[in-house]
Structure formats: structure tokens, C-alpha cells
Scaffold this motif. Structure first.
Motif, PDB file in Angstrom:
ATOM      1  N   CYS A   6       0.823  -1.201   0.000  1.00 11.27           N
ATOM      2  CA  CYS A   6       0.000   0.000   0.000  1.00 11.27           C
ATOM      3  C   CYS A   6       0.865   1.262   0.000  1.00 11.27           C
ATOM      4  CB  CYS A   6      -0.954  -0.008   1.185  1.00 11.27           C
ATOM      5  SG  CYS A   6      -0.173   0.351   2.772  1.00 11.27           S
ATOM      6  N   SER A   7       0.204   2.397  -0.181  1.00  8.63           N
ATOM      7  CA  SER A   7       0.920   3.662  -0.357  1.00  8.63           C
ATOM      8  C   SER A   7       1.397   4.280   0.950  1.00  8.63           C
ATOM      9  CB  SER A   7       0.027   4.657  -1.102  1.00  8.63           C
ATOM     10  OG  SER A   7      -1.210   4.837  -0.417  1.00  8.63           O
ATOM     11  N   TYR A   8       0.877   3.838   2.089  1.00  5.28           N
ATOM     12  CA  TYR A   8       1.369   4.337   3.373  1.00  5.28           C
ATOM     13  C   TYR A   8       2.401   3.348   3.893  1.00  5.28           C
ATOM     14  CZ  TYR A   8       1.525   6.532   7.961  1.00  5.28           C
ATOM     15  OH  TYR A   8       1.962   7.190   9.093  1.00  5.28           O
ATOM     16  N   LEU A   9       3.657   3.702   3.771  1.00  7.69           N
ATOM     17  CA  LEU A   9       4.746   2.756   3.958  1.00  7.69           C
ATOM     18  C   LEU A   9       4.855   2.176   5.375  1.00  7.69           C
ATOM     19  CD1 LEU A   9       7.481   4.476   1.748  1.00  7.69           C
ATOM     20  CD2 LEU A   9       5.798   2.719   1.127  1.00  7.69           C
ATOM     21  N   PRO A  10       4.599   2.943   6.444  1.00  8.32           N
ATOM     22  CA  PRO A  10       4.643   2.314   7.779  1.00  8.32           C
ATOM     23  C   PRO A  10       3.629   1.178   7.909  1.00  8.32           C
ATOM     24  CG  PRO A  10       4.754   4.698   7.974  1.00  8.32           C
ATOM     25  CD  PRO A  10       4.428   4.407   6.545  1.00  8.32           C
ATOM     26  N   TRP A  11       2.462   1.372   7.369  1.00  5.55           N
ATOM     27  CA  TRP A  11       1.422   0.339   7.403  1.00  5.55           C
ATOM     28  C   TRP A  11       1.821  -0.849   6.542  1.00  5.55           C
ATOM     29  CZ3 TRP A  11      -3.982   0.699   4.721  1.00  5.55           C
ATOM     30  CH2 TRP A  11      -4.857  -0.245   5.291  1.00  5.55           C
ATOM     31  N   ALA A  12       2.425  -0.572   5.393  1.00  5.12           N
ATOM     32  CA  ALA A  12       2.884  -1.647   4.515  1.00  5.12           C
ATOM     33  C   ALA A  12       3.919  -2.518   5.221  1.00  5.12           C
ATOM     34  CB  ALA A  12       3.473  -1.057   3.228  1.00  5.12           C
ATOM     35  N   ARG A  13       4.861  -1.888   5.909  1.00  2.84           N
ATOM     36  CA  ARG A  13       5.923  -2.650   6.571  1.00  2.84           C
ATOM     37  C   ARG A  13       5.362  -3.524   7.693  1.00  2.84           C
ATOM     38  NH1 ARG A  13       9.055   2.250   5.306  1.00  2.84           N
ATOM     39  NH2 ARG A  13       8.320   3.263   7.212  1.00  2.84           N
ATOM     40  N   VAL A  14       4.435  -2.991   8.472  1.00  2.00           N
ATOM     41  CA  VAL A  14       3.831  -3.763   9.554  1.00  2.00           C
ATOM     42  C   VAL A  14       3.084  -4.974   9.009  1.00  2.00           C
ATOM     43  CG1 VAL A  14       1.893  -3.697  11.180  1.00  2.00           C
ATOM     44  CG2 VAL A  14       3.702  -2.004  11.353  1.00  2.00           C
ATOM     45  N   ASN A  15       2.433  -4.795   7.873  1.00  2.00           N
ATOM     46  CA  ASN A  15       1.651  -5.890   7.312  1.00  2.00           C
ATOM     47  C   ASN A  15       2.501  -7.000   6.699  1.00  2.00           C
ATOM     48  OD1 ASN A  15      -1.409  -5.829   7.481  1.00  2.00           O
ATOM     49  ND2 ASN A  15      -0.957  -3.677   7.028  1.00  2.00           N
ATOM     50  N   VAL A  16       3.756  -6.746   6.468  1.00  2.00           N
ATOM     51  CA  VAL A  16       4.654  -7.830   6.064  1.00  2.00           C
ATOM     52  C   VAL A  16       4.723  -8.857   7.192  1.00  2.00           C
ATOM     53  CG1 VAL A  16       7.046  -8.443   5.528  1.00  2.00           C
ATOM     54  CG2 VAL A  16       6.001  -6.439   4.453  1.00  2.00           C
ATOM     55  N   ARG A  17       4.896  -8.378   8.411  1.00  2.00           N
ATOM     56  CA  ARG A  17       4.951  -9.286   9.567  1.00  2.00           C
ATOM     57  C   ARG A  17       3.596  -9.936   9.810  1.00  2.00           C
ATOM     58  NH1 ARG A  17       7.102  -7.943  15.742  1.00  2.00           N
ATOM     59  NH2 ARG A  17       6.580  -9.992  16.606  1.00  2.00           N
ATOM     60  N   ILE A  18       2.536  -9.139   9.746  1.00  2.00           N
ATOM     61  CA  ILE A  18       1.199  -9.676   9.990  1.00  2.00           C
ATOM     62  C   ILE A  18       0.856 -10.759   8.976  1.00  2.00           C
ATOM     63  CG2 ILE A  18      -1.265  -9.095   9.914  1.00  2.00           C
ATOM     64  CD1 ILE A  18      -0.528  -6.402  11.186  1.00  2.00           C
ATOM     65  N   HIS A  19       1.187 -10.532   7.727  1.00  2.00           N
ATOM     66  CA  HIS A  19       0.897 -11.509   6.672  1.00  2.00           C
ATOM     67  C   HIS A  19       1.606 -12.831   6.947  1.00  2.00           C
ATOM     68  CE1 HIS A  19       1.433 -13.227   2.518  1.00  2.00           C
ATOM     69  NE2 HIS A  19       0.148 -12.957   2.479  1.00  2.00           N
ATOM     70  N   LYS A  20       2.851 -12.756   7.383  1.00  2.00           N
ATOM     71  CA  LYS A  20       3.602 -13.966   7.711  1.00  2.00           C
ATOM     72  C   LYS A  20       2.940 -14.728   8.853  1.00  2.00           C
ATOM     73  CE  LYS A  20       8.209 -15.562   9.115  1.00  2.00           C
ATOM     74  NZ  LYS A  20       9.600 -15.141   9.466  1.00  2.00           N
ATOM     75  N   GLU A  21       2.480 -14.002   9.875  1.00  2.00           N
ATOM     76  CA  GLU A  21       1.843 -14.662  11.016  1.00  2.00           C
ATOM     77  C   GLU A  21       0.468 -15.214  10.645  1.00  2.00           C
ATOM     78  OE1 GLU A  21       2.068 -11.861  14.253  1.00  2.00           O
ATOM     79  OE2 GLU A  21       4.201 -12.274  14.575  1.00  2.00           O
ATOM     80  N   GLU A  22      -0.244 -14.553   9.734  1.00  2.00           N
ATOM     81  CA  GLU A  22      -1.523 -15.094   9.279  1.00  2.00           C
ATOM     82  C   GLU A  22      -1.314 -16.416   8.528  1.00  2.00           C
ATOM     83  OE1 GLU A  22      -4.485 -14.328  10.001  1.00  2.00           O
ATOM     84  OE2 GLU A  22      -4.264 -12.356  10.926  1.00  2.00           O
ATOM     85  N   HIS A  23      -0.229 -16.521   7.795  1.00  2.00           N
ATOM     86  CA  HIS A  23       0.112 -17.803   7.169  1.00  2.00           C
ATOM     87  C   HIS A  23       0.311 -18.867   8.244  1.00  2.00           C
ATOM     88  CE1 HIS A  23       0.436 -17.998   2.820  1.00  2.00           C
ATOM     89  NE2 HIS A  23       0.820 -16.735   2.796  1.00  2.00           N
ATOM     90  N   GLY A  24       0.903 -18.462   9.368  1.00  2.00           N
ATOM     91  CA  GLY A  24       1.070 -19.393  10.476  1.00  2.00           C
ATOM     92  C   GLY A  24      -0.260 -19.821  11.069  1.00  2.00           C
ATOM     93  N   HIS A  25      -1.225 -18.912  11.108  1.00  2.28           N
ATOM     94  CA  HIS A  25      -2.552 -19.257  11.617  1.00  2.28           C
ATOM     95  C   HIS A  25      -3.263 -20.226  10.674  1.00  2.28           C
ATOM     96  CE1 HIS A  25      -2.526 -15.117  13.839  1.00  2.28           C
ATOM     97  NE2 HIS A  25      -1.606 -15.963  14.279  1.00  2.28           N
ATOM     98  N   LEU A  26      -3.030 -20.054   9.387  1.00  2.00           N
ATOM     99  CA  LEU A  26      -3.574 -21.004   8.417  1.00  2.00           C
ATOM    100  C   LEU A  26      -2.940 -22.380   8.616  1.00  2.00           C
ATOM    101  CD1 LEU A  26      -5.133 -21.903   5.942  1.00  2.00           C
ATOM    102  CD2 LEU A  26      -3.494 -20.673   4.510  1.00  2.00           C
TER     103      LEU A  26
END
Length: 260
Positions: free
Chosen positions: A138-158
Motif C-alpha cells: 500500500c501507499s502508506y509505507l509504515p502500514w505496509a511494513r507492519v503488514n509484512v509481519r502480519i501476513h507472515k503470522e496469518e500464514h502461520g494461523h492457516l
């Protein structure tokens, strides 16, 4: 696509849209953790309880990461936590912004046993993986960076969901596999509705084009549905389940206060 980093001056409407989406994610992540914690009552064995606890901690962490970014944008995040913590069953929609599926009155109707808990992480979490994954670009880079970690952990939840589902079948046999197969559809309805109504045509989201133009939402609901179904088909096949056909999305489970 114009991007913004921490400390940059944000256009007023862009900032309003950004805060709307970020509070929706942060508040929903925390409310989701509260709901997942309630499912401990179904845990059949200590290892299942332990792994579910890890998921709860990570979901609360997701809310914490984004609330920290929102604080930098002038949002009173302490009051949002207070509302969710003190009024978890029926938080005030004027104070927090959560997905309908994470309201207790809706959530509780989905869960009757541990098999449901396993299926939620198997069938609905792929939608979260797809939906939240777009924010990494996304265009707001702080949010984009945080979601890299969140996305990885969501894969773990799957992965937790797949593991838990296989354990159910390991201990319960073919009868349990058949029982779970019949329950996939109800969770798939939520998964299909997770990322919102189609971007075009009847019932379309009025805000999608604006979010997309600002670079806050990168993919259309149609693209996310395709990604979701690909992930879902792969994971269900790994367990030995079939993908139900003709399932219609339940958008009411996805709609958040003030988001559509």
C-alpha cells in the motif's frame, strides 16, 4: 502511485481514508483475539490449547502494531483498547470499528466444537491472508511494513488450522472427516465475504474506487476472491477435504461499522 512515510504531510482525505482502514484492521484484530480466546473451552488436548493461545497472542499483537502507527497519526488508541477490553461483548460502534463476524453475537453462532475451531483457521484464514496481504504494497509505507509481519503470522494461523484439522481426523477417524466436510460451507460463506462486495456492478462498495486510487487497497475483491479460492483449494486438498461448490458469500459477516 504516490507513497507516504512516517512524518510526511498527508492530504486530508487520504488521511481520513487511511485512518478508517487502519482502525478497522487494528480494532478487528484485537476483537478477533478476544473471540479466539473464548474458543479455548473447546480445546481437546493441551497441545491444541497451547497453539490456540499463541494465535491469540499474535492477533492481539497485530492490533498493537497498527494502534502504534495510528497513535502517530493523532488517534486516541488508548480509548479504543479500553472500549474493547471493558465492553468486549458489545463494543460501541461509535468508539471502535470492528468486522461484524467478530461481534460475539455473530461469532458464537459459528462454534459448537473443536472441529469448528480448526475449520475456521483452515477455511476463513486464507481470506485474511489474501486480504491483508495486499496492504504490504500500500501507499502508506509504515502500514505496509507492519503488514509484512502480519501476513507472515496469518500464514502461520492457516498452518495451525491445517494441523488442527488433521489432528481431529487422526483422533476421530473417517466419521470425523465426514462431519467436518459438512461444516466447511458455513465458514466458506464468511471467507468469501471477507474482502467485501464486488468492485463493480450491483451492491458494489462505494469506497473501493477511492481506496484503490489512493493506493490503500491494491487488489479488487475479484482478485482477492481468486487468491482466496486458490489458497483454500490447496489447503483443503492437503487435508483430504473437497471444496464445496455453489457457496455464496455472506457479506454481512464482513461489513464493519462505517467501512462500506
Amino acid at each position: 502511485m504516490k507513497t507516504y512515510d512516517k512524518g510526511d504531510k498527508l492530504p486530508d482525505h487520504y488521511k481520513e481514508c487511511l485512518i478508517n482502514l487502519m482502525t478497522f484492521q487494528a480494532d478487528s484484530e484485537y476483537a478477533g483475539a478476544q473471540r479466539v480466546a473464548e474458543n479455548h473451552r473447546f480445546a481437546p488436548r493441551p497441545e491444541e490449547a497451547y497453539r490456540l493461545s499463541k494465535k491469540v497472542m499474535e492477533e492481539m499483537g497485530h492490533g498493537y502494531y497498527i494502534w502504534n502507527l495510528l497513535r502517530d497519526l493523532g488517534v486516541d488508541v488508548d480509548s479504543r483498547l479500553h472500549e474493547l477490553a471493558s465492553n468486549s461483548e458489545n463494543p460501541d460502534p461509535n468508539k471502535v470499528n470492528i468486522i461484524n463476524g467478530f461481534r460475539k453475537e455473530n461469532w458464537s453462532a459459528f462454534f459448537e466444537c473443536w472441529e469448528d475451531v480448526a475449520l475456521f483457521s483452515t477455511v476463513v484464514t486464507p481470506a485474511a491472508v489474501a486480504f491483508l496481504g495486499q496492504y504490504r504494497e500500500c501507499s502508506y509505507l509504515p502500514w505496509a511494513r507492519v503488514n509484512v509481519r502480519i501476513h507472515k503470522e496469518e500464514h502461520g494461523h492457516l498452518a495451525f488450522g491445517v494441523w488442527a484439522s488433521k489432528r481431529c481426523i487422526e483422533f476421530g477417524g473417517e466419521k470425523t472427516r465426514e462431519f467436518m466436510q459438512q461444516r466447511i460451507e458455513k465458514f466458506m460463506k464468511m471467507g468469501l465475504g471477507f474482502y467485501g462486495r464486488p468492485s463493480k456492478g450491483e451492491g458494489q462498495s462505494e469506497m473501493f474506487d477511492i481506496y484503490h486510487e489512493y493506493g490503500l487497497k491494491i487488489k479488487t475483491p475479484e482478485q482477492l476472491q481468486e487468491e482466496y479460492l486458490e489458497l483454500l483449494t490447496d489447503r483443503l486438498g492437503d487435508i483430504g477435504f473437497e471444496v464445496p461448490q455453489g457457496v455464496e458469500a455472506d457479506y454481512d459477516m464482513r461489513i464493519g461499522y462505517g467501512v462500506e
